[in-house]
Scaffold this motif. Structure first.
Motif, short mmCIF file in Angstrom:
data_model
loop_
_atom_site.label_atom_id
_atom_site.label_comp_id
_atom_site.label_asym_id
_atom_site.label_seq_id
_atom_site.Cartn_x
_atom_site.Cartn_y
_atom_site.Cartn_z
N ARG A 2 0.79 -1.17 -0.03
CA ARG A 2 -0.01 0.16 0.00
C ARG A 2 0.87 1.09 -0.02
NH1 ARG A 2 -4.38 -0.30 4.75
NH2 ARG A 2 -3.70 1.91 4.83
N SER A 3 0.37 2.16 -0.88
CA SER A 3 1.06 3.46 -0.80
C SER A 3 0.57 4.04 0.14
CB SER A 3 1.06 4.18 -2.15
OG SER A 3 -0.46 4.55 -2.38
N ILE A 4 1.57 5.07 0.94
CA ILE A 4 0.95 5.96 2.07
C ILE A 4 0.83 7.60 1.21
CG2 ILE A 4 1.78 7.28 4.10
CD1 ILE A 4 3.67 4.83 4.57
N PRO A 5 -0.61 7.90 1.67
CA PRO A 5 -0.77 9.24 0.86
C PRO A 5 -0.10 10.43 1.45
CG PRO A 5 -2.75 8.49 2.43
CD PRO A 5 -1.55 7.38 2.37
N GLU A 6 0.29 11.42 0.67
CA GLU A 6 0.85 12.67 0.97
C GLU A 6 -0.13 13.76 1.33
OE1 GLU A 6 4.44 13.79 -0.99
OE2 GLU A 6 4.82 11.63 -1.60
N TYR A 7 0.22 14.70 2.32
CA TYR A 7 -0.74 15.64 2.91
C TYR A 7 0.07 16.74 2.51
CZ TYR A 7 -3.76 11.84 4.26
OH TYR A 7 -4.58 10.71 4.40
N ASP A 8 -0.42 18.05 2.11
CA ASP A 8 0.28 19.35 1.99
C ASP A 8 -0.09 20.03 3.14
OD1 ASP A 8 1.63 21.63 1.73
OD2 ASP A 8 0.24 22.34 -0.17
N LEU A 9 1.00 19.86 4.20
CA LEU A 9 0.45 20.51 5.78
C LEU A 9 1.29 22.10 5.42
CD1 LEU A 9 1.94 17.42 7.67
CD2 LEU A 9 -0.33 18.25 7.17
N ASP A 10 2.08 22.30 4.56
CA ASP A 10 2.49 23.83 4.41
C ASP A 10 1.35 24.86 4.36
OD1 ASP A 10 5.14 23.10 4.34
OD2 ASP A 10 5.16 22.83 2.29
N ALA A 11 0.29 24.59 3.99
CA ALA A 11 -1.00 25.65 3.98
C ALA A 11 -2.06 25.22 4.79
CB ALA A 11 -1.62 25.27 2.53
N ALA A 12 -1.71 24.24 6.15
CA ALA A 12 -2.66 23.98 6.99
C ALA A 12 -2.51 24.97 7.99
CB ALA A 12 -2.26 22.63 7.84
N THR A 13 -3.80 24.92 8.75
CA THR A 13 -4.24 26.01 9.81
C THR A 13 -3.82 25.02 11.09
OG1 THR A 13 -5.46 27.30 8.60
CG2 THR A 13 -5.93 27.53 10.97
N TRP A 14 -2.92 25.45 11.87
CA TRP A 14 -2.56 24.75 13.04
C TRP A 14 -2.82 25.37 14.44
CZ3 TRP A 14 -0.29 19.85 12.72
CH2 TRP A 14 0.44 19.85 11.52
N HIS A 15 -3.58 24.57 15.21
CA HIS A 15 -4.10 24.93 16.50
C HIS A 15 -3.26 24.25 17.72
CE1 HIS A 15 -7.67 26.49 14.14
NE2 HIS A 15 -7.51 25.61 13.50
N ARG A 16 -3.21 25.08 18.70
CA ARG A 16 -2.64 24.46 19.95
C ARG A 16 -3.68 24.40 20.85
NH1 ARG A 16 2.54 27.89 21.72
NH2 ARG A 16 3.09 27.20 19.61
N SER A 17 -3.46 23.56 21.92
CA SER A 17 -4.42 23.78 22.99
C SER A 17 -4.80 24.76 23.91
CB SER A 17 -4.16 22.41 23.73
OG SER A 17 -5.04 22.32 24.92
#
Length: 67
Positions: A2-17
């Protein structure tokens, strides 16, 4: 194999607790920009690696540690 999908995390909006202090200590950040997975990273190394959990697994973890 199985191939592992890639995700573009550079454009993601990150949240801290909201429980994280403002002192820049040990914090995790998550992004909910992907419907089936939840990427998690160390806030001290935002350009470092991220762990990617299935959304259902992350939800079960959060429910288990919720006070």
């Amino acid at each position: 194999m199985r191939s592992i999908p890639e995700y573009d995390l550079d454009a993601a909006t990150w949240h801290r607790s909201s429980y994280s202090g403002g002192d820049g200590g040990n914090c995790l950040e998550v992004t909910h920009d992907f419907p089936t997975v939840v990427p998690v990273r160390d806030s001290k190394t935002p350009h470092g690696p991220a762990l990617i959990f299935p959304a259902s697994v992350w939800a079960a973890f959060v429910n288990a540690v919720r006070i």
